[in-house]
Design a protein around this motif. Structure first.
Motif, PDB file in Angstrom:
ATOM      1  N   ALA A  17       2.220   1.578  -3.442  1.00 58.97           N
ATOM      2  CA  ALA A  17       1.246   2.335  -4.287  1.00 58.97           C
ATOM      3  C   ALA A  17       0.962   3.702  -4.259  1.00 58.97           C
ATOM      4  CB  ALA A  17      -0.084   1.269  -3.870  1.00 58.97           C
ATOM      5  N   THR A  57      -3.108   2.358  -6.561  1.00 63.06           N
ATOM      6  CA  THR A  57      -3.750   1.589  -5.184  1.00 63.06           C
ATOM      7  C   THR A  57      -3.213   0.182  -5.490  1.00 63.06           C
ATOM      8  OG1 THR A  57      -5.686   1.033  -6.081  1.00 63.06           O
ATOM      9  CG2 THR A  57      -5.785   3.059  -4.948  1.00 63.06           C
ATOM     10  N   LYS A  58      -3.616  -0.593  -4.451  1.00 65.66           N
ATOM     11  CA  LYS A  58      -3.149  -2.090  -4.260  1.00 65.66           C
ATOM     12  C   LYS A  58      -3.639  -2.743  -5.430  1.00 65.66           C
ATOM     13  CE  LYS A  58      -4.649  -3.833  -0.442  1.00 65.66           C
ATOM     14  NZ  LYS A  58      -5.041  -4.400   0.802  1.00 65.66           N
ATOM     15  N   GLY A  59      -5.101  -2.369  -5.843  1.00 67.67           N
ATOM     16  CA  GLY A  59      -5.466  -3.152  -7.244  1.00 67.67           C
ATOM     17  C   GLY A  59      -4.637  -2.927  -8.321  1.00 67.67           C
ATOM     18  N   SER A  60      -3.723  -2.094  -8.374  1.00 67.15           N
ATOM     19  CA  SER A  60      -2.709  -2.180  -9.464  1.00 67.15           C
ATOM     20  C   SER A  60      -1.651  -3.320  -9.005  1.00 67.15           C
ATOM     21  CB  SER A  60      -2.196  -0.743  -9.471  1.00 67.15           C
ATOM     22  OG  SER A  60      -1.047  -1.075 -10.250  1.00 67.15           O
ATOM     23  N   GLU A  94       0.889  -1.177  -0.016  1.00 68.91           N
ATOM     24  CA  GLU A  94      -0.118  -0.031   0.035  1.00 68.91           C
ATOM     25  C   GLU A  94       0.868   1.321   0.003  1.00 68.91           C
ATOM     26  OE1 GLU A  94      -4.128  -1.250   2.255  1.00 68.91           O
ATOM     27  OE2 GLU A  94      -2.365  -1.376   3.541  1.00 68.91           O
ATOM     28  N   TYR A 131      -1.705  -6.032  -7.249  1.00 70.39           N
ATOM     29  CA  TYR A 131      -2.099  -7.424  -7.142  1.00 70.39           C
ATOM     30  C   TYR A 131      -2.538  -7.646  -8.835  1.00 70.39           C
ATOM     31  CZ  TYR A 131      -1.652  -7.896  -2.321  1.00 70.39           C
ATOM     32  OH  TYR A 131      -1.159  -7.948  -0.929  1.00 70.39           O
ATOM     33  N   TRP A 132      -2.274  -7.002  -9.556  1.00 71.82           N
ATOM     34  CA  TRP A 132      -2.207  -7.402 -10.912  1.00 71.82           C
ATOM     35  C   TRP A 132      -1.118  -7.931 -11.258  1.00 71.82           C
ATOM     36  CZ3 TRP A 132      -0.648  -7.109 -16.037  1.00 71.82           C
ATOM     37  CH2 TRP A 132      -1.602  -7.663 -16.757  1.00 71.82           C
TER      38      TRP A 132
END
Lengths: 194, 194
Positions: free
Chosen positions: A41, A47-50, A38, A52-53
């Motif tokens: 990021a 954000t984290k969403g990026s 985080e 974990y991709w």
DNA sequence: TCGTGACCATACGCTCAAGTATGGAGCCAG
DNA sequence: CTGGCTCCATACTTGAGCGTATGGTCACGA
């Protein structure tokens, strides 16, 4: 101020390499613990969403970043130094290199501090073995008996990592530039045969 | 096997000292992060409820344990070594001591690894300054110029902490007893004037 | 014996960071 | 212009540790 703008391919999107680069930067600065997804990021403006991709887990990023560093280190230090013919000159060059290439040594110092981490332990072990072998060979070429070469190499290497340890972000009265250079000279005088 | 039976005063009850002692033990083994109250409680055969009666917080325990260690270290190393008249002999004794008093050095190594912790940082700084001063004085007495004494002391001290770093619980090919003694001899030969 | 205080157990709550679920914005091929 | 792929946001769940609240037990003195 230096980690914010990485290398947006065209419009703000990131790649796995960008994350690894940023990870190495905060690793050098704040140690292994500072490599948090985080936090990273945020410094990258996403954000984290990026994250974990690109990576399945934090450990994966850590491993990728460290691998990248180890590779670069192998190329820089080993290749550029190993071609110096005279072993004494080679040893001197090694000691001098500590003052330049700051980032790389900072990463190594950070890894040393986290050498109990299951992921960095084997790395430290590899690096240690490699550098120790390099030093031992140089001392042997310089005329040391095998046993003495091993000992002197170990002494030089421990002095190196101890130096790193006691200089970053904590204790020890700071040295200015001149004092530092004088120290390096003293070390070379003491540990490298005339 | 060694931390379970501490010193039950009469019937299983513990004192603050017992906790500090146990904390030092796991600190030497697993580092600062290993000093966790629930984990410690388990090894002592009690629960957290006990801990928070003796200490207000985990940091308090850490501080108490470290203070205790620092005090003991001050007494042992400084006092026993400082009275040796001949500076060369004093330096040799210092190097030799690293092999004995293992526990104390293990704690120091653990603290080094956590030197970014706000509680540990000042301790490392104090210890470093003290030991560095001790070494510098010895080298000065042995006939070194002030500047050379400082440098040589720093070299010796960094070799010391680097040695600790690279020997506990990770990397580096292990040395057997004989090789170790030979290494110490080499270090003394190299760093202590004849 | 009674009660007080030292020591401990049990059961919570709180926080922080990792990891998950899901959907949305933009772009490129067809 | 449409479906699909890449990259990312938002909102969750989860687990580990610290810390708290509260009550229980045992020894010992009055």
């Amino acid at each position: 101020m230096t980690a914010a703008e990485q290398k947006p391919d065209s419009r703000g999107r990131l790649s796995a390499t960008d994350w690894e680069q940023a990870a190495l930067e905060v690793l050098a600065q704040g140690g292994v613990a500072a490599v948090a997804v985080e936090s990273l990021a945020r410094t990258l403006g996403v954000t984290k969403g990026s994250f974990y991709w690109h990576f399945p887990t934090r450990e994966a990023l850590l491993k990728a970043a460290i691998d990248r560093w180890e590779q670069r280190d192998e190329d820089q230090v080993i290749a550029h130094v190993e071609r110096i013919a005279d072993p004494r000159e080679r040893l001197r060059e090694l000691f001098q290199r500590v003052s330049r290439e700051v980032q790389s040594h900072l990463v190594y110092a950070a890894l040393l501090q986290a050498s109990d981490h299951p992921l960095v332990q084997p790395v430290i072990e590899r690096i240690s073995r490699r550098r120790l072998a390099l030093l031992t060979a140089a001392y042997a070429e310089a005329g040391f008996e095998p046993r003495a070469a091993r000992h002197r190499a170990r002494l030089a290497y421990t002095a190196y990592s101890g130096f790193l340890q006691l200089n970053q972000r904590h204790g020890m009265p700071r040295m200015d530039q001149e004092e530092y250079q004088a120290y390096i000279d003293h070390v070379i005088e003491t540990l490298v045969p005339a």
